[in-house]
Design an enzyme around this catalytic site. Structure first.
Site, PDB file in Angstrom:
ATOM      1  CG  ASP A 236      -3.070  -2.757   8.740  1.00 53.45           C
ATOM      2  OD1 ASP A 236      -2.370  -1.797   9.085  1.00 53.45           O
ATOM      3  OD2 ASP A 236      -2.841  -3.428   7.706  1.00 53.45           O
ATOM      4  CD  GLU A 297      -3.207   2.455   8.791  1.00 52.80           C
ATOM      5  OE1 GLU A 297      -2.138   2.988   8.507  1.00 52.80           O
ATOM      6  OE2 GLU A 297      -3.581   1.371   8.280  1.00 52.80           O
TER       7      GLU A 297
HETATM    8  C1  GLC Z   1      -0.784  -0.140   7.719  1.00 55.58           C
HETATM    9  C2  GLC Z   1       0.304  -0.342   8.748  1.00 55.58           C
HETATM   10  C3  GLC Z   1       1.632  -0.369   8.056  1.00 55.58           C
HETATM   11  C4  GLC Z   1       1.628  -1.532   7.091  1.00 55.58           C
HETATM   12  C5  GLC Z   1       0.441  -1.432   6.125  1.00 55.58           C
HETATM   13  C6  GLC Z   1       0.225  -2.715   5.382  1.00 55.58           C
HETATM   14  O1  GLC Z   1      -0.683   1.087   7.102  1.00 55.58           O
HETATM   15  O2  GLC Z   1       0.228   0.640   9.728  1.00 55.58           O
HETATM   16  O3  GLC Z   1       2.703  -0.485   8.949  1.00 55.58           O
HETATM   17  O4  GLC Z   1       2.816  -1.558   6.363  1.00 55.58           O
HETATM   18  O5  GLC Z   1      -0.761  -1.181   6.808  1.00 55.58           O
HETATM   19  O6  GLC Z   1      -0.312  -3.692   6.205  1.00 55.58           O
END
Ligand code: GLC
Length: 570
Positions: A236, A297
């Site tokens: 993440d 991500e």
């Molecule tokens: C990432 C996740 C999102 C979350 C953020 C903070 O972007 O996909 O849903 O709010 O991280 O952890």
């Protein structure tokens, strides 16, 4: 295999297309998984993202859970899924619905227990489905024992596990950085009279990855789960792991305010610092010991930036998501062609997503309001036949639409409350999975945590399983093809008819085999003369198509938003 298999014959380097009813069958475990094994299993696996709150509720509390997921494994196997990525299911105060973790090595009671997880893992294994967990690496919850200790005193053992600084002066944060979720990225804590840094909500304090103890503890978390049978992690928000130690102010890119009323900054000094890659290399080393995969991500400006996440010699993330693909927000063959060519020139294996829990669903981004189901199939035919690994998002396969809240009082996602009405938050793409047409779409016997969209009556698993023309049945057919056809599994990506502004077409070529994919991205019928001769082929036999691609001399005829996938012949 049911249905009539009709052919397309090529006459003098052109095609005669004859329509056929679609083939109906679902993948068997053996045909499906034989390709998703071995060290590069992740290259041929189909991943499926599950937002556990919204997938299936086994105990009637209105929130999905792990036993709910277990109860749907047969469905996932039949669909053709090889691995599920479960968004955070660890203990959490749920401020950001699990992306605020208070214990990395347990399961939130709302979702079940570690025993339920073990049961899910063993049931999934029986069906050759792997489990990927979501590793929230940048921050913890402010209720994590590490942070509670860290904030308790300036000399606590965990003080340096987070980023604490003095303000610039009374009431003034250390610098101008703003949180991605609105407001200053610094929160003053009166216990020790210092500010702590949080890229996201104040309840999500950033870990200090410059501290080796943090690194060791977080690396151990991955070992804990690998030893419990997990096959990898989705990492993440990796961009945000490190910050400039001098806390240099970010430049303001233009005057005005963003949706949260904050200055519009370039996150130059608090994202994408080079040190991120040391951490990724470290995580990869451990992953390799377990034949595991890391999915990133990775929001990037271009493919050059994405290449950095593969690492030199591919020693970082195997599957950094190509979000640039999601930014082609219209059915434009030229733009898709450009993006697909770029990702195919990347230094690692492409990873495609079209929807997730943070962005508007593809059904709405591409749908024209009239042909949405057909367009949903078109998008499936596109990203599931490209060279690369697809990551589906739950509900995409039944044509679920984004259903944002209509009133501020209904909003669950805090950014929707802070940003209302400009930013309505992410509830719209997180609504309960639509299993059938009964109350609450069969998701729960209780009150669902988010309202079930009205479309559950027409778009649900039960109904669509009985309809050979449904979005769901189309997904199953494409997934079966992609698991069994050598050219789709291993072939190169070769664009054809590159000057056509209406039809996107390409070949997948492997040894002496080939597949052609042609997608009409317009609402009017289109004809296409495929140029196969230079590739050593003269014909294309239909494997899968939609609509009535009628026979026409020398041409492939595609109905509005029509799809043709054919096997090339000599
Ligand atoms: C990432 C996740 C999102 C979350 C953020 C903070 O972007 O996909 O849903 O709010 O991280 O952890």
């Amino acid at each position: 295999m049911k249905g009539i298999v009709l052919s397309i014959f090529l006459i003098a380097a052109s095609i005669v297309a004859i329509n056929a009813s679609p083939q109906k069958s679902s993948p068997t475990a053996s045909s499906r998984t034989s390709t998703a094994n071995g060290p590069d299993w992740w290259k041929h696996a189909v991943f499926y993202e599950i937002y556990p709150r919204s997938f299936a509720d086994s105990n009637g509390d209105g929130v999905g859970d792990l036993n709910g997921i277990t109860s749907k494994l047969d469905y996932l196997q039949d669909l053709g899924v090889d691995a599920i990525w479960i968004t955070p299911c660890f203990p959490s105060p749920q401020v950001d619905f699990g992306y605020d973790v208070s214990d990395y090595e347990n399961i939130d009671p709302m979702y079940g227990t570690l025993a339920d997880f073990d049961n899910l893992a063993s049931e999934a294994k029986k069906r050759n489905i792997r489990i990927i967990l979501d590793f929230v690496v940048n921050h913890t919850s402010d209720q994590h024992p590490w942070f509670l200790d860290s904030k308790s005193s300036r000399s606590s053992g965990h003080r340096d596990w987070y980023i604490w600084r003095d303000g610039k002066g009374p009431g003034q944060p250390p610098n101008n950085w703003v949180s991605g979720f609105g407001g200053s990225a610094w929160k003053f804590d009166p216990t020790t009279n210092q500010y702590y840094y949080h890229y996201f909500y104040a309840q999500q304090p950033d870990l200090n990855w410059r501290n080796p103890a943090v690194k060791d503890a977080m690396f151990d978390v991955t070992r804990f789960w690998y030893q419990r049978g997990v096959s990898g992690f989705r990492l993440d928000a990796v961009d945000t792991l490190f910050e400039d130690p001098n806390l240099t102010d970010n430049p303001i890119v233009r005057p005005g305010k963003n949706a949260f009323g904050d200055p519009i900054e370039k996150n130059q000094y608090n994202t994408k610092l080079p040190e991120v890659h040391d951490v990724l290399r470290g995580l990869r080393k451990i992953a390799d010991e377990y034949d595991a995969v890391l999915i990133g991500e990775t929001w990037t400006a271009d493919v050059a930036e994405l290449n950095q996440y593969y690492g030199e010699g591919n020693n970082e993330v195997q599957l950094p998501m190509d979000f640039l693909f999601t930014m082609v927000n219209k059915l434009s063959p030229a733009e898709f062609r450009k993006q697909i060519a770029e990702i195919n020139s990347a230094s690692g294996w492409p990873t495609f997503v079209i929807s997730n829990h943070d962005i508007v669903r593809s059904y709405d981004r591409y749908g024209d309001g009239k042909h949405n189901d057909q367009i949903a199939k078109l998008m499936a035919a596109l990203y599931l036949t490209l060279r690369g690994t697809p990551i589906m998002y739950y509900g995409e396969e039944i044509g679920m639409k984004t259903t944002p809240p209509t009133r501020k009082e209904e909003v669950q996602d805090p950014i929707g409350r802070t940003g209302w009405p400009k930013e309505k938050g992410r509830d719209g793409e997180r609504t309960p999975m639509q299993w059938n047409a009964s109350a609450s779409a069969g998701f729960t016997t209780g009150k669902p945590w988010l309202p079930v969209p009205p479309t559950y009556k027409t778009h649900n698993v039960e109904l669509e399983s009985k309809d050979p023309d449904s979005v769901l049945e189309f997904y199953k057919r494409v997934l079966r093809l992609r698991h069994t056809n050598q050219a789709l599994l291993y072939g190169s990506y070769t664009p054809t008819n590159e000057d056509n502004p209406k039809v996107l077409s390409y070949l997948r070529l492997y040894k002496d085999e080939g597949v052609v994919v042609a997608l009409n991205m317009t609402q009017t019928p289109q004809k296409l003369s495929l140029k196969l001769k230079p590739h050593g082929f003269t014909s294309a036999r239909k494997l899968l198509s939609t609509g009535s691609s009628a026979a026409h001399r020398s041409e492939l005829s595609l109905p509005p938003y029509g799809i043709f996938i054919g096997e090339l012949g000599k």
